[in-house]
Design a protein around this motif. Sequence first.
Motif, PDB file in Angstrom:
ATOM      1  N   LEU A  22     -20.740   5.898 -14.997  1.00  0.00           N
ATOM      2  CA  LEU A  22     -19.449   5.782 -14.935  1.00  0.00           C
ATOM      3  C   LEU A  22     -19.232   6.974 -14.495  1.00  0.00           C
ATOM      4  CD1 LEU A  22     -18.196   4.221 -18.049  1.00  0.00           C
ATOM      5  CD2 LEU A  22     -17.485   3.026 -15.336  1.00  0.00           C
ATOM      6  N   VAL A  23     -19.730   8.334 -14.851  1.00  0.00           N
ATOM      7  CA  VAL A  23     -19.658   9.737 -14.146  1.00  0.00           C
ATOM      8  C   VAL A  23     -20.295   9.876 -12.743  1.00  0.00           C
ATOM      9  CG1 VAL A  23     -20.454  11.808 -14.458  1.00  0.00           C
ATOM     10  CG2 VAL A  23     -19.870  10.741 -16.719  1.00  0.00           C
ATOM     11  N   GLN A  24     -21.551   8.792 -12.277  1.00  0.00           N
ATOM     12  CA  GLN A  24     -22.003   8.903 -11.399  1.00  0.00           C
ATOM     13  C   GLN A  24     -21.063   8.561  -9.971  1.00  0.00           C
ATOM     14  OE1 GLN A  24     -25.654   8.474  -9.773  1.00  0.00           O
ATOM     15  NE2 GLN A  24     -26.562   8.490 -11.934  1.00  0.00           N
ATOM     16  N   ALA A  25     -20.397   7.618 -10.460  1.00  0.00           N
ATOM     17  CA  ALA A  25     -19.587   6.805  -9.790  1.00  0.00           C
ATOM     18  C   ALA A  25     -17.924   7.096  -8.995  1.00  0.00           C
ATOM     19  CB  ALA A  25     -19.128   4.926 -10.979  1.00  0.00           C
ATOM     20  N   LEU A  26     -17.339   8.068 -10.808  1.00  0.00           N
ATOM     21  CA  LEU A  26     -16.531   8.459 -10.850  1.00  0.00           C
ATOM     22  C   LEU A  26     -16.695   9.718  -9.154  1.00  0.00           C
ATOM     23  CD1 LEU A  26     -15.007   9.304 -13.935  1.00  0.00           C
ATOM     24  CD2 LEU A  26     -14.100   8.132 -12.009  1.00  0.00           C
ATOM     25  N   GLN A  27     -18.180  10.278  -9.145  1.00  0.00           N
ATOM     26  CA  GLN A  27     -18.468  11.469  -8.102  1.00  0.00           C
ATOM     27  C   GLN A  27     -18.222  11.248  -7.471  1.00  0.00           C
ATOM     28  OE1 GLN A  27     -22.039  12.851 -10.559  1.00  0.00           O
ATOM     29  NE2 GLN A  27     -20.769  14.349 -12.216  1.00  0.00           N
ATOM     30  N   ARG A  28     -19.081   9.562  -6.690  1.00  0.00           N
ATOM     31  CA  ARG A  28     -19.315   9.715  -5.206  1.00  0.00           C
ATOM     32  C   ARG A  28     -18.120   8.595  -4.816  1.00  0.00           C
ATOM     33  NH1 ARG A  28     -26.080   7.394  -7.033  1.00  0.00           N
ATOM     34  NH2 ARG A  28     -25.120   6.451  -4.863  1.00  0.00           N
ATOM     35  N   TRP A  29     -17.644   7.527  -5.242  1.00  0.00           N
ATOM     36  CA  TRP A  29     -17.133   6.376  -4.879  1.00  0.00           C
ATOM     37  C   TRP A  29     -16.059   7.496  -4.310  1.00  0.00           C
ATOM     38  CZ3 TRP A  29     -16.783   1.921  -8.705  1.00  0.00           C
ATOM     39  CH2 TRP A  29     -18.387   1.368  -9.564  1.00  0.00           C
ATOM     40  N   PRO A  30     -15.179   8.197  -4.616  1.00  0.00           N
ATOM     41  CA  PRO A  30     -13.956   8.874  -3.408  1.00  0.00           C
ATOM     42  C   PRO A  30     -14.537   9.261  -1.924  1.00  0.00           C
ATOM     43  CG  PRO A  30     -14.401   9.358  -6.236  1.00  0.00           C
ATOM     44  CD  PRO A  30     -15.636   9.037  -6.022  1.00  0.00           C
ATOM     45  N   ALA A  31     -16.108   9.647  -2.412  1.00  0.00           N
ATOM     46  CA  ALA A  31     -16.693   9.917  -0.763  1.00  0.00           C
ATOM     47  C   ALA A  31     -16.956   9.361  -0.550  1.00  0.00           C
ATOM     48  CB  ALA A  31     -17.563  11.399  -0.826  1.00  0.00           C
ATOM     49  N   GLU A  32     -18.424   8.118  -0.765  1.00  0.00           N
ATOM     50  CA  GLU A  32     -19.270   7.127  -0.597  1.00  0.00           C
ATOM     51  C   GLU A  32     -17.889   5.765  -0.100  1.00  0.00           C
ATOM     52  OE1 GLU A  32     -22.688   6.784  -2.297  1.00  0.00           O
ATOM     53  OE2 GLU A  32     -23.543   8.841  -2.439  1.00  0.00           O
ATOM     54  N   GLY A  33     -17.521   5.272  -0.926  1.00  0.00           N
ATOM     55  CA  GLY A  33     -16.596   4.094  -1.032  1.00  0.00           C
ATOM     56  C   GLY A  33     -17.079   3.097  -2.522  1.00  0.00           C
ATOM     57  N   VAL A  34     -15.800   2.721  -2.712  1.00  0.00           N
ATOM     58  CA  VAL A  34     -16.439   1.814  -3.566  1.00  0.00           C
ATOM     59  C   VAL A  34     -16.999   0.430  -2.722  1.00  0.00           C
ATOM     60  CG1 VAL A  34     -15.649  -0.026  -5.379  1.00  0.00           C
ATOM     61  CG2 VAL A  34     -13.860   2.065  -5.268  1.00  0.00           C
ATOM     62  N   PRO A  35     -18.786   0.133  -4.068  1.00  0.00           N
ATOM     63  CA  PRO A  35     -19.620  -0.693  -3.664  1.00  0.00           C
ATOM     64  C   PRO A  35     -19.320  -1.890  -3.176  1.00  0.00           C
ATOM     65  CG  PRO A  35     -20.137  -0.141  -5.628  1.00  0.00           C
ATOM     66  CD  PRO A  35     -18.857   1.076  -5.146  1.00  0.00           C
ATOM     67  N   ALA A  36     -19.415  -3.088  -3.072  1.00  0.00           N
ATOM     68  CA  ALA A  36     -19.108  -4.287  -2.115  1.00  0.00           C
ATOM     69  C   ALA A  36     -19.125  -4.787  -4.279  1.00  0.00           C
ATOM     70  CB  ALA A  36     -19.967  -5.330  -1.839  1.00  0.00           C
ATOM     71  N   ASN A  37     -20.077  -4.367  -5.014  1.00  0.00           N
ATOM     72  CA  ASN A  37     -20.157  -5.102  -6.420  1.00  0.00           C
ATOM     73  C   ASN A  37     -20.872  -4.000  -7.106  1.00  0.00           C
ATOM     74  OD1 ASN A  37     -21.690  -6.906  -8.355  1.00  0.00           O
ATOM     75  ND2 ASN A  37     -23.673  -7.394  -7.302  1.00  0.00           N
ATOM     76  N   PRO A  38     -18.725  -3.644  -7.623  1.00  0.00           N
ATOM     77  CA  PRO A  38     -19.285  -2.711  -8.176  1.00  0.00           C
ATOM     78  C   PRO A  38     -19.461  -2.586 -10.076  1.00  0.00           C
ATOM     79  CG  PRO A  38     -17.065  -2.761  -7.834  1.00  0.00           C
ATOM     80  CD  PRO A  38     -17.919  -4.164  -7.383  1.00  0.00           C
ATOM     81  N   ALA A  39     -19.785  -3.788 -10.379  1.00  0.00           N
ATOM     82  CA  ALA A  39     -20.734  -4.497 -11.325  1.00  0.00           C
ATOM     83  C   ALA A  39     -22.532  -4.349 -11.665  1.00  0.00           C
ATOM     84  CB  ALA A  39     -19.553  -5.449 -11.813  1.00  0.00           C
ATOM     85  N   ALA A  73     -29.985  -5.888  -9.455  1.00  0.00           N
ATOM     86  CA  ALA A  73     -28.909  -5.896  -9.131  1.00  0.00           C
ATOM     87  C   ALA A  73     -27.972  -7.161  -9.717  1.00  0.00           C
ATOM     88  CB  ALA A  73     -28.008  -6.438  -7.662  1.00  0.00           C
ATOM     89  N   VAL A  74     -26.570  -6.717 -10.428  1.00  0.00           N
ATOM     90  CA  VAL A  74     -26.128  -8.050 -11.638  1.00  0.00           C
ATOM     91  C   VAL A  74     -24.999  -8.717 -10.692  1.00  0.00           C
ATOM     92  CG1 VAL A  74     -25.206  -8.670 -13.707  1.00  0.00           C
ATOM     93  CG2 VAL A  74     -26.979  -6.835 -13.736  1.00  0.00           C
ATOM     94  N   ALA A  75     -24.919 -10.570 -11.019  1.00  0.00           N
ATOM     95  CA  ALA A  75     -23.608 -10.206  -9.902  1.00  0.00           C
ATOM     96  C   ALA A  75     -22.154  -9.785 -10.476  1.00  0.00           C
ATOM     97  CB  ALA A  75     -23.787 -11.653 -10.303  1.00  0.00           C
ATOM     98  N   ASP A  76     -21.463  -9.902 -10.472  1.00  0.00           N
ATOM     99  CA  ASP A  76     -19.907  -9.841 -10.326  1.00  0.00           C
ATOM    100  C   ASP A  76     -19.759 -10.487 -11.432  1.00  0.00           C
ATOM    101  OD1 ASP A  76     -16.807  -9.313  -8.613  1.00  0.00           O
ATOM    102  OD2 ASP A  76     -17.240  -9.596 -10.631  1.00  0.00           O
ATOM    103  N   PRO A  77     -19.299 -10.045 -12.256  1.00  0.00           N
ATOM    104  CA  PRO A  77     -18.737 -11.055 -13.555  1.00  0.00           C
ATOM    105  C   PRO A  77     -17.730 -11.974 -12.835  1.00  0.00           C
ATOM    106  CG  PRO A  77     -18.658  -8.698 -14.423  1.00  0.00           C
ATOM    107  CD  PRO A  77     -19.261  -8.677 -13.558  1.00  0.00           C
ATOM    108  N   GLY A  78     -17.378 -11.879 -12.211  1.00  0.00           N
ATOM    109  CA  GLY A  78     -16.396 -13.025 -12.251  1.00  0.00           C
ATOM    110  C   GLY A  78     -16.930 -13.456 -11.564  1.00  0.00           C
ATOM    111  N   ALA A  79     -17.951 -13.904 -10.662  1.00  0.00           N
ATOM    112  CA  ALA A  79     -19.440 -14.770  -9.687  1.00  0.00           C
ATOM    113  C   ALA A  79     -19.148 -16.112 -11.143  1.00  0.00           C
ATOM    114  CB  ALA A  79     -19.681 -13.942  -8.715  1.00  0.00           C
ATOM    115  N   PRO A  80     -19.711 -16.709 -10.210  1.00  0.00           N
ATOM    116  CA  PRO A  80     -20.386 -18.164 -11.472  1.00  0.00           C
ATOM    117  C   PRO A  80     -21.672 -17.356 -11.308  1.00  0.00           C
ATOM    118  CG  PRO A  80     -19.738 -18.856  -9.105  1.00  0.00           C
ATOM    119  CD  PRO A  80     -18.995 -17.105  -9.217  1.00  0.00           C
ATOM    120  N   ASP A  81     -22.610 -16.892 -10.578  1.00  0.00           N
ATOM    121  CA  ASP A  81     -24.198 -16.520 -10.686  1.00  0.00           C
ATOM    122  C   ASP A  81     -23.734 -15.549 -11.818  1.00  0.00           C
ATOM    123  OD1 ASP A  81     -24.871 -17.875  -9.581  1.00  0.00           O
ATOM    124  OD2 ASP A  81     -25.103 -17.074  -7.388  1.00  0.00           O
ATOM    125  N   GLY A  82     -24.736 -15.816 -12.906  1.00  0.00           N
ATOM    126  CA  GLY A  82     -24.306 -14.116 -13.481  1.00  0.00           C
ATOM    127  C   GLY A  82     -23.949 -14.268 -14.691  1.00  0.00           C
TER     128      GLY A  82
END
Length: 386
Positions: A22-39, A73-82
């Motif tokens: 979560l710390v890495q996400a807070l550091q990197r996502w503002p600059a790099e953008g939120v990935p397509a599959n955040p989970a 990689a783990v599928a998005d929890p909202g998707a059928p896979d995973g």
Amino acid sequence: MATLIRVTGDWTLAEDCAQEALVQALQRWPAEGVPANPAGWLMTVARNRATDVLRRAAVERRKLHELAAYPPAVADPGAPDGEEEVVDDRLRLIFTCCHPALALEARVALTLRTICGIPTADIARAFLVSESTMTRRLTRAKTKIADARIPYRVPSGPALAERLPGVLAVLYLLFTRGYDTDGEPAFADEAIRLVRLLDALMPGESEISALLALFLFQHSRRAARRDAGGDLVPLDRQDRARWDHAAIAEGRAVLGRVREDGPYALQARIAATHAAATSVETTDWPAIAAWYDALAARTPSPVVALNRAVAHGYAYGPAAGLALLAEARAGGALDGYPLALAAEADLTARGGDRERAAALFRRAAARTHAEPERRALLDRAADLDP
């Protein structure tokens, strides 16, 4: 968290790696953008961090093998896979936190910290202990799970029937911790969220649905339980227009799915009867008294006996209620209990002895520790004084 605990078998490592991701996400996502599959991104970063820690510590090859074999990689929890895997991990975590090998208070605290993410300081305040004390209790609970090799799984067959009541008891206590006059409201919200999750993950379990209905009925009155000054408003004086009628409607729909009258179902039916009335006077008290008769036969306890006496007092007259209250107190379990004194005071007042009722309300106020409740009892005494 649930998946990392399953994969690593180490609660502390799972917590640390999840937080670092979560710390890495807070550091990197503002600059790099939120990935397509955040989970999936978070799980990959946490898994890689766990792999590094285990490799450096030269932990068992089996654990390292499990991590290496885990998909990158783990599928998005909202998707059928995973989705099934995420669901299973959440259930495993709930049943592990609520394992009967742990003391009930430890189960509640561990559930709040691990599943709900409530800060340790807030949990400590609710349990009236220091943050350091609560930290030690949580550490001991996790250590016991590890040392006793408590399995990280949902039981099946007869074992599930044996364990489920314990899980529901933890959620019930969690809700009560938030619903009490001096409780933490967020705890009640979390209890509702968790029982919703359990109801969705284990459809067809009657007592889970019943517990959800009970929570919804009880929680629907929260806004009306305090006045503008923060003082407690008893049920007979509440503005029922302020009740959450959407929650009541949902509670009725959930209760409609319940086909067996277990302890939570009986309590939910009592709460539903209160919710259906427009005032205390129009409440179907004989029905409530009958539900309490069934509950007392099913799960006898001093508090159930107390509530049964009050219900009979409203259904069949103060004398009937006082007689049952005397029976409930015969064993001494209710001695000094402020709500028993308050119930006696209310029934006595309704019987016409205002002076004695006022004295009983004052005695109840002297014994209660919750300031809003104490003020409400003193107000009742003042109303009855000549």
